[in-house]
Design a protein around this motif. Structure first.
Motif, mmCIF file in Angstrom:
data_model
loop_
_atom_site.group_PDB
_atom_site.id
_atom_site.type_symbol
_atom_site.label_atom_id
_atom_site.label_comp_id
_atom_site.label_asym_id
_atom_site.label_seq_id
_atom_site.Cartn_x
_atom_site.Cartn_y
_atom_site.Cartn_z
ATOM 1 N N THR A 126 0.827 -1.197 0.000
ATOM 2 C CA THR A 126 0.000 0.000 0.000
ATOM 3 C C THR A 126 0.865 1.251 0.000
ATOM 4 O O THR A 126 0.576 2.224 -0.704
ATOM 5 C CB THR A 126 -0.949 -0.004 1.214
ATOM 6 O OG1 THR A 126 -1.744 -1.200 1.181
ATOM 7 C CG2 THR A 126 -1.853 1.202 1.215
ATOM 8 N N LEU A 127 1.937 1.243 0.787
ATOM 9 C CA LEU A 127 2.856 2.379 0.791
ATOM 10 C C LEU A 127 3.459 2.587 -0.599
ATOM 11 O O LEU A 127 3.532 3.718 -1.090
ATOM 12 C CB LEU A 127 3.967 2.165 1.820
ATOM 13 C CG LEU A 127 5.055 3.244 1.859
ATOM 14 C CD1 LEU A 127 4.465 4.579 2.287
ATOM 15 C CD2 LEU A 127 6.178 2.827 2.789
ATOM 16 N N LEU A 128 3.867 1.508 -1.239
ATOM 17 C CA LEU A 128 4.423 1.624 -2.589
ATOM 18 C C LEU A 128 3.389 2.157 -3.579
ATOM 19 O O LEU A 128 3.729 2.916 -4.492
ATOM 20 C CB LEU A 128 4.967 0.273 -3.056
ATOM 21 C CG LEU A 128 6.185 -0.241 -2.290
ATOM 22 C CD1 LEU A 128 6.536 -1.656 -2.744
ATOM 23 C CD2 LEU A 128 7.360 0.693 -2.456
ATOM 24 N N ALA A 129 2.134 1.798 -3.397
ATOM 25 C CA ALA A 129 1.072 2.315 -4.269
ATOM 26 C C ALA A 129 0.907 3.825 -4.084
ATOM 27 O O ALA A 129 0.688 4.557 -5.055
ATOM 28 C CB ALA A 129 -0.239 1.603 -3.979
ATOM 29 N N TYR A 130 1.006 4.288 -2.832
ATOM 30 C CA TYR A 130 0.959 5.734 -2.598
ATOM 31 C C TYR A 130 2.109 6.429 -3.316
ATOM 32 O O TYR A 130 1.914 7.473 -3.954
ATOM 33 C CB TYR A 130 1.037 6.039 -1.095
ATOM 34 C CG TYR A 130 -0.291 6.040 -0.382
ATOM 35 C CD1 TYR A 130 -1.146 7.130 -0.455
ATOM 36 C CD2 TYR A 130 -0.678 4.970 0.417
ATOM 37 C CE1 TYR A 130 -2.357 7.146 0.224
ATOM 38 C CE2 TYR A 130 -1.878 4.976 1.093
ATOM 39 C CZ TYR A 130 -2.713 6.062 0.996
ATOM 40 O OH TYR A 130 -3.904 6.071 1.668
#
Length: 108
Positions: free
Chosen positions: A34-38
């Motif tokens: 999820t952090l990488l998607a942000y």
């Protein structure tokens, strides 16, 4: 017969503990994704802003490009804050579960 049931129960308990550990690991990995998607969204937003600002001569579109470039760091910061909050929750739940497991072992 009772000995076989006890062994089967121990195997099932061990498998349940292993599954719980794997579930925590999957949750932590999902949080990282999820952090990488942000970050991916922030980079794409910034790139779109640069494209609008550099390659379009319309003043309104250039302003939108500047706005997108300004918003992209905010997206990244929101992602970092979200990641940190979720990581703390996961660690808190894991610690509570570990403590409960230790107490079960001590009670037996």
């Amino acid at each position: 017969m009772a000995k076989e049931r006890t062994e089967l129960s121990e195997i099932r308990t061990g498998m349940a503990v292993e599954r719980t550990d794997l579930a925590y690991e999957r949750t932590a990995l999902a949080n990282s994704q999820t952090l990488l998607a942000y970050f991916r969204t922030a980079i794409a937003t910034f790139a779109a802003g640069i494209g609008m600002f550099e390659f379009v001569s319309n003043k309104g579109i250039m302003d939108i490009g500047i706005g997108l470039m300004a918003v992209s760091p905010v997206i990244a910061i929101v992602g970092i804050i979200h990641y940190t909050k979720v990581r703390k929750k996961i660690n808190k739940i894991m610690a509570a579960d570990l403590l409960a497991k230790k107490q079960e072992v001590c009670d037996d």
